[in-house]
Design a protein around this motif. Structure first.
Motif, PDB file in Angstrom:
ATOM      1  N   THR A   1      13.314   1.869  12.818  1.00 38.44           N
ATOM      2  CA  THR A   1      12.051   2.050  12.410  1.00 38.44           C
ATOM      3  C   THR A   1      11.828   3.455  11.729  1.00 38.44           C
ATOM      4  OG1 THR A   1      11.113   3.409  14.513  1.00 38.44           O
ATOM      5  CG2 THR A   1      11.020   0.769  14.163  1.00 38.44           C
ATOM      6  N   SER A   2      10.854   3.472  10.673  1.00 37.48           N
ATOM      7  CA  SER A   2      10.577   4.759   9.940  1.00 37.48           C
ATOM      8  C   SER A   2       9.324   4.881  10.045  1.00 37.48           C
ATOM      9  CB  SER A   2      11.374   5.093   8.880  1.00 37.48           C
ATOM     10  OG  SER A   2      10.986   6.089   8.204  1.00 37.48           O
ATOM     11  N   SER A   3       8.661   6.158  10.455  1.00 36.36           N
ATOM     12  CA  SER A   3       7.071   6.289  10.369  1.00 36.36           C
ATOM     13  C   SER A   3       6.831   7.417   9.644  1.00 36.36           C
ATOM     14  CB  SER A   3       6.570   6.200  11.699  1.00 36.36           C
ATOM     15  OG  SER A   3       6.975   5.200  12.778  1.00 36.36           O
ATOM     16  N   ASN A   4       5.385   7.321   9.101  1.00 38.89           N
ATOM     17  CA  ASN A   4       4.891   8.336   8.308  1.00 38.89           C
ATOM     18  C   ASN A   4       3.457   8.569   9.171  1.00 38.89           C
ATOM     19  OD1 ASN A   4       2.496   8.811   5.855  1.00 38.89           O
ATOM     20  ND2 ASN A   4       4.294  10.099   5.743  1.00 38.89           N
ATOM     21  N   SER A   5       3.438   9.608   9.894  1.00 38.61           N
ATOM     22  CA  SER A   5       2.173   9.680  10.633  1.00 38.61           C
ATOM     23  C   SER A   5       1.181  10.880   9.932  1.00 38.61           C
ATOM     24  CB  SER A   5       2.283  10.186  11.847  1.00 38.61           C
ATOM     25  OG  SER A   5       3.455  11.543  11.967  1.00 38.61           O
TER      26      SER A   5
ATOM     27  N   ASN B   1      -1.848  10.556   8.823  1.00 39.25           N
ATOM     28  CA  ASN B   1      -2.632  10.280   7.639  1.00 39.25           C
ATOM     29  C   ASN B   1      -4.069  10.315   7.780  1.00 39.25           C
ATOM     30  OD1 ASN B   1      -0.475   9.234   5.726  1.00 39.25           O
ATOM     31  ND2 ASN B   1      -0.044   7.957   7.503  1.00 39.25           N
TER      32      ASN B   1
END
Length: 195
Positions: A37-41, A43
């Motif tokens: 997984t890869s996340s962009n938190s 926001n």
């Protein structure tokens, strides 16, 4: 005495049972998927704002004992805090406005840059926005739709305009204009997002 069929069952059952268990293990192994997984938190969304301010602390005009021919002027700076282009208009939100004495007060409004409240030194006019009577201004320009302008504020510094108001008490004011006051005049600037 031993039962022969139990011996046969004890020898036969383990084979299918072992096959069944080994099949279940193989099935479980073949359905084990690798994953990553890869996340962009972090926001968030924050709205902008559109506020106007001016540099006055008192009314632009509080004139007493006018005589025909008297004149005066004042400047005021209008500043926006919006970070996007806006359309600025000027109108009067005065109420209960009669149309008699005020027709003897001439009003000229120029829009430009420089100058501050109470001090028009350094004011540079860009154009004349209005040149008529105070009565006409109040009667014709009374909301954003009918207001003078628009003038575009770019949404980046300098995000301001200056206005010079010059008045003159008409030399032709009649005797009936003596000892008379105007109602309160409210000059209102309004900016809306430019579309």
């Amino acid at each position: 005495m031993a039962r022969p069929w139990l011996n046969v069952l004890a020898q036969v059952v383990p084979v299918p049972l072992g096959l069944l268990l080994s099949g279940a293990l193989v099935w479980g192994a073949t359905n084990a998927d690798w994953s990553g997984t890869s996340s962009n938190s972090g926001n968030t969304w924050t709205s902008s704002s559109l506020g106007l301010a001016n540099d006055s602390k008192v009314p632009m005009f509080s004139i007493d004992d006018m005589r025909p021919g008297d004149t005066g002027s004042n400047c005021i700076e209008i500043k926006s805090n919006a970070d996007f282009p806006t359309a600025l208009k000027l109108y009067s939100s005065s109420e209960n406005w009669p149309s008699n004495f005020q027709s003897f007060v001439d009003l000229k409004i120029e829009v430009g840059s420089g100058g501050t409240f109470g001090n028009c030194r350094g004011f540079t006019p860009h154009r004349t926005a209005f040149d008529g009577t105070l009565d006409t201004f109040v009667a014709l320009y009374n909301d954003f739709r009918t207001g003078l302008g628009p003038w575009i504020l770019p949404g980046k510094p300098p995000n301001a305009l200056s206005f010079r108001f010059a008045w003159k008490f008409s030399p032709s004011a009649s005797n009936g204009a003596q000892s008379t006051s105007t109602n309160e005049v409210i000059f209102t600037w309004e900016a809306r997002e430019r579309t």
